[in-house]
Design a protein around this motif. Structure first.
Motif, PDB file in Angstrom:
ATOM      1  N   SER A  14       0.545  -1.479  -0.090  1.00  0.00           N
ATOM      2  CA  SER A  14       0.340   0.137  -0.406  1.00  0.00           C
ATOM      3  C   SER A  14       0.539   1.548  -0.111  1.00  0.00           C
ATOM      4  O   SER A  14       0.738   1.775  -0.833  1.00  0.00           O
ATOM      5  N   LEU A  15       1.479   0.886   0.040  1.00  0.00           N
ATOM      6  CA  LEU A  15       2.783   2.331   0.542  1.00  0.00           C
ATOM      7  C   LEU A  15       3.230   2.546  -0.981  1.00  0.00           C
ATOM      8  O   LEU A  15       3.735   3.392  -0.840  1.00  0.00           O
ATOM      9  N   LEU A  17       1.344   2.989  -3.523  1.00  0.00           N
ATOM     10  CA  LEU A  17       0.896   3.940  -3.871  1.00  0.00           C
ATOM     11  C   LEU A  17       0.600   5.159  -3.324  1.00  0.00           C
ATOM     12  O   LEU A  17      -0.276   6.030  -4.297  1.00  0.00           O
ATOM     13  N   LEU A  18       0.788   5.372  -2.887  1.00  0.00           N
ATOM     14  CA  LEU A  18       1.214   6.877  -1.744  1.00  0.00           C
ATOM     15  C   LEU A  18       1.947   7.531  -3.456  1.00  0.00           C
ATOM     16  O   LEU A  18       2.947   6.969  -4.587  1.00  0.00           O
ATOM     17  N   PRO A  19       1.926   8.573  -3.352  1.00  0.00           N
ATOM     18  CA  PRO A  19       2.166   9.990  -4.016  1.00  0.00           C
ATOM     19  C   PRO A  19       3.403   9.934  -4.446  1.00  0.00           C
ATOM     20  O   PRO A  19       4.290   9.613  -2.490  1.00  0.00           O
ATOM     21  N   THR A  22       4.994  11.969  -1.151  1.00  0.00           N
ATOM     22  CA  THR A  22       5.289  11.211   0.036  1.00  0.00           C
ATOM     23  C   THR A  22       6.317  10.341   0.323  1.00  0.00           C
ATOM     24  O   THR A  22       7.002   9.589   1.403  1.00  0.00           O
ATOM     25  N   GLN A  23       6.459   9.085  -0.345  1.00  0.00           N
ATOM     26  CA  GLN A  23       7.268   8.373  -1.015  1.00  0.00           C
ATOM     27  C   GLN A  23       8.939   8.230  -1.105  1.00  0.00           C
ATOM     28  O   GLN A  23       9.475   7.898   0.241  1.00  0.00           O
ATOM     29  N   GLU A  24       9.215   9.959  -1.273  1.00  0.00           N
ATOM     30  CA  GLU A  24      10.577   9.971  -1.205  1.00  0.00           C
ATOM     31  C   GLU A  24      10.433  10.716   0.373  1.00  0.00           C
ATOM     32  O   GLU A  24      12.339  10.406   0.884  1.00  0.00           O
ATOM     33  N   LEU A  26       9.573   8.520   2.653  1.00  0.00           N
ATOM     34  CA  LEU A  26       9.611   7.326   3.225  1.00  0.00           C
ATOM     35  C   LEU A  26      11.582   6.720   3.280  1.00  0.00           C
ATOM     36  O   LEU A  26      11.226   6.170   4.635  1.00  0.00           O
ATOM     37  N   THR A  43      10.903   3.529   8.202  1.00  0.00           N
ATOM     38  CA  THR A  43      10.106   3.310   7.256  1.00  0.00           C
ATOM     39  C   THR A  43      10.745   3.020   5.574  1.00  0.00           C
ATOM     40  O   THR A  43       9.680   2.399   4.830  1.00  0.00           O
ATOM     41  N   ILE A  47       9.547   1.024   2.492  1.00  0.00           N
ATOM     42  CA  ILE A  47       9.365   1.406   0.721  1.00  0.00           C
ATOM     43  C   ILE A  47      10.154   0.728  -0.695  1.00  0.00           C
ATOM     44  O   ILE A  47      11.384   0.684   0.331  1.00  0.00           O
TER      45      ILE A  47
END
Length: 199
Positions: A14-15, A17-19, A22-24, A26, A43, A47
């Motif tokens: 699910s991570l 699916l984040l923009p 936002t992933q950056e 984490l 995190t 990711i």
């Protein structure tokens, strides 16, 4: 049913699916960490750089975590914690020059070490010893070449994290089992030394 293992795979999936922005945030990022953003220590393991990176790691997580969870959920949780700690200590040490890190591969090596030991304890088969030896050879080849033996993905492999994760396996096994209760005969009050399920 290894519900915890399935849940962990769902969380990691699910991570993705984040923009992207936002992933950056984490990732384990040394500069962000120096600025006080410490969540990357946790995190960063969950990711992934892309869907191929995610796919390989989720396959390994589902298999290895399930094998351990079906024996002891406590041991799985302890292995996950020790694996993350072992890789984080490497990333923060002078032995690592990485500024950014992501993915489960280092942590999966902790799970692999614990799963191999569980298999050896239950079967004692020479085949398990052979698999363990081949696995050590794989890590040695990755350390020497700087390339992953089985995969080729956009995120460069970091073999030192694989080694750090594997070195955490004995500690994970020890801590995951030392707190497990002994069975008790309720009729006599006698304690027996065999381990009971922690699930």
């Amino acid at each position: 049913i290894p519900l915890l293992s399935i849940l962990l795979c769902a969380v990691a999936g699910s991570l993705m699916l984040l923009p992207p922005a936002t992933q950056e945030l984490l990732y384990f990022d040394y500069h962000q960490l120096a600025g006080g953003d410490v969540w990357g220590l946790a995190t960063g393991h969950w990711i992934h750089a892309d869907t191929e990176h995610l796919g390989w790691n989720l396959a390994g997580l589902l298999v290895l975590a399930s094998l351990i969870e079906l024996q002891s959920r406590r041991l799985l949780l302890c292995s996950l914690a020790i694996g993350m700690l072992a890789v984080d200590l490497l990333l923060l040490s002078p032995f690592s020059e990485l500024e950014r890190y992501c993915g489960l591969s280092g942590l999966l090596n902790t799970l692999m070490g614990v799963a191999l030991y569980l298999s050896w304890r239950s079967r004692g088969s020479p085949a398990i010893a052979a698999i363990g030896a081949l696995y050590l050879l794989k890590i040695a080849l990755e350390l020497h070449s700087g390339q992953s033996v089985f995969t080729s993905i956009s995120w460069p492999p970091y073999a030192m994290a694989h080694l750090a994760g594997l070195l955490g396996a004995p500690l994970a096994w020890s801590l995951g089992n030392c707190t497990r209760p002994m069975a008790r005969d309720t009729t006599t009050g006698t304690h027996y030394g065999h381990l009971v399920s922690s699930r």
